[in-house]
Design a protein around this motif. Structure first.
Motif, PDB file in Angstrom:
ATOM      1  N   VAL A 253       0.835  -1.207   0.000  1.00 11.75           N
ATOM      2  CA  VAL A 253       0.000   0.000   0.000  1.00 11.75           C
ATOM      3  C   VAL A 253       0.868   1.254   0.000  1.00 11.75           C
ATOM      4  CG1 VAL A 253      -1.695   1.315   1.322  1.00 11.75           C
ATOM      5  CG2 VAL A 253      -1.933  -1.165   1.120  1.00 11.75           C
ATOM      6  N   GLY A 257       1.056   4.169  -2.851  1.00 12.82           N
ATOM      7  CA  GLY A 257       0.797   5.565  -2.540  1.00 12.82           C
ATOM      8  C   GLY A 257       1.970   6.458  -2.882  1.00 12.82           C
ATOM      9  N   VAL A 500     -12.536   4.367   8.119  1.00  5.88           N
ATOM     10  CA  VAL A 500     -12.600   2.963   7.692  1.00  5.88           C
ATOM     11  C   VAL A 500     -13.773   2.335   8.432  1.00  5.88           C
ATOM     12  CG1 VAL A 500     -11.401   0.761   7.544  1.00  5.88           C
ATOM     13  CG2 VAL A 500     -10.098   2.889   7.379  1.00  5.88           C
ATOM     14  N   PRO A 568      -5.449   9.122   3.007  1.00  2.00           N
ATOM     15  CA  PRO A 568      -6.064   8.027   2.244  1.00  2.00           C
ATOM     16  C   PRO A 568      -5.199   6.768   2.210  1.00  2.00           C
ATOM     17  CG  PRO A 568      -5.986  10.058   0.942  1.00  2.00           C
ATOM     18  CD  PRO A 568      -5.246  10.320   2.180  1.00  2.00           C
ATOM     19  N   VAL A 569      -3.890   6.950   2.162  1.00  2.00           N
ATOM     20  CA  VAL A 569      -2.996   5.788   2.146  1.00  2.00           C
ATOM     21  C   VAL A 569      -3.077   5.051   3.479  1.00  2.00           C
ATOM     22  CG1 VAL A 569      -0.588   5.058   1.977  1.00  2.00           C
ATOM     23  CG2 VAL A 569      -1.460   6.832   0.453  1.00  2.00           C
ATOM     24  N   GLU A 572      -6.299   3.005   3.665  1.00  2.00           N
ATOM     25  CA  GLU A 572      -6.213   1.761   2.904  1.00  2.00           C
ATOM     26  C   GLU A 572      -5.346   0.740   3.635  1.00  2.00           C
ATOM     27  OE1 GLU A 572      -6.758  -1.133   0.101  1.00  2.00           O
ATOM     28  OE2 GLU A 572      -7.875   0.726   0.463  1.00  2.00           O
ATOM     29  N   ARG A 575      -7.438  -0.676   6.368  1.00  2.00           N
ATOM     30  CA  ARG A 575      -8.446  -1.546   5.771  1.00  2.00           C
ATOM     31  C   ARG A 575      -7.852  -2.914   5.435  1.00  2.00           C
ATOM     32  NH1 ARG A 575      -9.697   1.727   2.204  1.00  2.00           N
ATOM     33  NH2 ARG A 575     -11.406   2.740   3.309  1.00  2.00           N
ATOM     34  N   ARG A 576      -6.600  -2.935   4.996  1.00  2.00           N
ATOM     35  CA  ARG A 576      -5.937  -4.185   4.636  1.00  2.00           C
ATOM     36  C   ARG A 576      -5.372  -4.907   5.857  1.00  2.00           C
ATOM     37  NH1 ARG A 576      -3.560  -4.015  -0.590  1.00  2.00           N
ATOM     38  NH2 ARG A 576      -2.447  -5.925   0.009  1.00  2.00           N
TER      39      ARG A 576
END
Length: 602
Positions: A253, A257, A500, A568-569, A572, A575-576
């Protein structure tokens, strides 16, 4: 002694006995023969005793010899067979090295059996042909240099320290008797670049024909070099706190990014807020420890892929520091989350002006909104109420005044840059992240200590099963208030892209202008940081994401702030990584779940 014994012997013909025998008419010679017989018997008995003693000593000698030989043969029969080696002077080369594994036992570094190539030039038959054919197998070798070495005065020559099986076979096919192979072990990193900066790398130390010493050159390999080579550990692996799958997801990720944002570099630190374990640490650009590059000899050391931005890079991290000021002010009882702060901008302090981003002026706002809107002026007002001495002591209690104690040889080089004099203007600027430079690892430890309930945790790369119980830095109430304010930043503030669903992310953005080498700041180069915690109501992990000179270009104007780049990075990444960490999405306490009716699709 012998003469003395001779004088003590009984005479063969004692005069008294002879005279007595003659008076009786007996033969005196009979007396002499009888005395001689007794003397012979005495000598015979003495010789027998001496012989028996010698036989007993000889029997004992043979018994001890056979017992020693039998014991040795039994020990050899019970032991494992090993190849005998010729004796050599000096200490033995310890070639074995323990594995390094992640928190789940997956291999991060191990050993691989291979061979080295060397030449005994006096045994070479066709040195020029051998040089030409070696240059074909190894294009980095110069055939002319090899030929000179083979035909010169050198009797021994290392050619390659590590060979692949294919290369070894190709050299063998040359058929040159002076080219020989030596068995050895090399360090292998099966995951390539993954966790490169943490592992560091290894190289050969002392070398012999039959073995080579593998020594750490950086990272945990060097920090734990003696432990990894200690035979007393019986080959037990070194277990780190890293999670290989989380590390892989974070790197993927972050690298994506970095490319999307055209950043010069990036780093991320994921840390358990209770144990201090670093679950993931990424620094980009990175390198492959199987083929570790050479350090830069010119230019900026920070441009080298060997440079660990998460640990060695110290930066002014900007507004992520504001939560420390607010939490300390609450802990001291100076304010609470709803206290009104006069935040009219610009604020004049001597010859200095404290401005807001884009020259905004927020007027009178609450402490919570100072954090949500990221007000420099509001933060400065709280810092002045705290005072320079208390501010310095508080940041010191969070670890911002000294290098981290992370188990890496590079840790002492990540020393924070502090103002030469902690003046009132320093107090103001430090309150919103300028005037003090620290590393992302410092920031992760500071956020974890502040948000876990208010007790100090120190970052570690070793797996720990129990939480740390460090000294208290703020009260539980102040820690809870800080978590609530950070959650508001994501819900309605500068980090709205950090949401998230199911993980209640809280965090603070920070965008700091990069300082120029000769003073001043760049107008178009920033360090963008997002410091986050999840879940905010019951914190488990802190995540720090930092970009060096990012630019987001999807709009009509380039955007460099952390809200558009780092946030945003980080979202993510959470989220992962959160499912991989065993965290399930769950409703946030006190928030009604929203039910969305699905549209009918044909």
């Amino acid at each position: 002694m012998i003469e003395e014994k001779e004088t003590l012997r009984t005479p063969l013909r004692p005069i008294a006995s002879v005279l007595s025998a003659r008076e009786k008419g007996e033969n005196p010679d009979v007396i002499a023969r009888e005395n001689l017989r007794k003397r012979h018997e005495t000598d015979r008995d003495s010789a027998r005793r001496c012989a028996e003693g010698r036989l007993l000593v000889l029997a004992l000698f043979f018994f001890c010899a056979f017992a020693t030989i039998g014991t040795r043969m039994g020990m050899l029969a019970a032991s494992e067979a090993t190849e005998p080696r010729a004796a050599a002077t000096g200490t033995d080369i310890v070639a074995s090295r323990a594995n390094i594994v992640d928190r789940n036992g997956r291999i991060l570094a191990t050993n691989l059996s291979t061979h080295s190539l060397y030449a005994q030039t006096r045994d070479m038959v066709e040195p020029h042909r051998a040089a030409q054919e070696l240059a074909v197998i190894f294009p980095d070798l110069d055939p002319e240099t090899l030929a000179r070495d083979f035909t010169g005065d050198r009797k021994f020559l290392w050619i390659k320290k590590k060979l692949s099986p294919e290369q070894m076979q190709a050299v063998h096919d040359i058929g040159e008797p002076g080219l020989l192979f030596g068995p050895r072990e090399m360090r292998l990193y099966p995951n390539g670049k993954l966790a490169a900066h943490v592992l560091g790398g290894a190289s050969f130390g002392r070398e012999g024909v039959h073995s080579a010493e593998v020594v750490g050159v950086a990272g945990v390999e060097k920090a734990f070099d003696a432990w990894l080579r200690d035979p007393a550990n019986n080959g037990a692996p070194l277990q780190l706190s890293l999670d290989l799958t989380v590390q892989a997801a974070a790197r993927e990720v972050l690298q994506g990014g970095m490319h999307l944002l055209n950043a010069k570099g990036a780093s991320s630190v994921l840390m358990d807020v209770k144990t201090g374990e670093i679950v993931s640490l990424v620094s980009l650009p990175d390198f492959d420890p199987n083929d570790r590059p050479r350090p830069l000899t010119t230019g900026d050391a920070g441009d080298s892929p060997l440079f660990n931005r998460a640990l060695q890079g110290v930066y002014e991290l900007g507004s992520v520091f504001k939560i420390f000021t607010a939490a300390q002010a609450i802990d001291l009882g100076l304010v609470n989350a709803h206290t009104m702060i006069e935040a009219h901008a610009p604020m004049k302090w001597g010859k200095f002006k404290i401005k807001e981003f884009k020259n905004k002026s927020y007027g009178k706002i609450t402490v919570e909104d100072v954090i949500v809107k990221s007000s420099n002026v509001g933060t400065a007002k709280m810092a002045l109420a705290i005072g320079a001495e208390r501010q310095r002591d508080f940041l010191g209690s969070l670890g911002f005044l000294e290098p981290t104690e992370l188990e890496m040889v590079e840790a002492p080089t990540g020393k924070p840059l502090l103002p030469p004099r902690w003046t009132e203007i320093s107090t103001i600027t430090i309150s919103y992240g300028h005037g003090l430079s620290s590393s992302p690892v410092h920031l992760a430890a500071g956020y974890a200590s502040l948000l876990n309930g208010g007790t100090r945790v120190r970052p570690t790369l070793l797996r720990r099963d129990l939480p740390q119980h460090g000294e208290r830095v703020v009260s539980e109430q102040a820690s809870k208030a800080a978590r609530s304010m950070l959650r508001q930043v994501v819900q309605r503030g500068t980090a709205s892209f950090g949401e998230v669903p199911g993980y209640a992310v809280g965090g603070k953005t920070g965008t700091a202008d990069k300082p120029k080498p000769k003073g001043g700041y760049y107008k178009d180069k920033v360090i963008a940081t997002f410091a986050s915690v999840f879940p905010a109501h019951d914190p488990k992990y802190v995540l720090i994401v930092t970009f060096d000179e990012p630019v987001e270009t999807s709009g009509t104007q380039p955007r460099r702030t952390a809200g558009w780049t780092a946030v945003p990075v980080a979202a993510e990444m959470i989220r992962r990584a959160a499912p991989l960490l065993g965290l399930r999405p769950e409703p946030e306490p006190g928030v009604e779940p929203q039910v969305v009716k699905a549209a009918h699709q044909q």
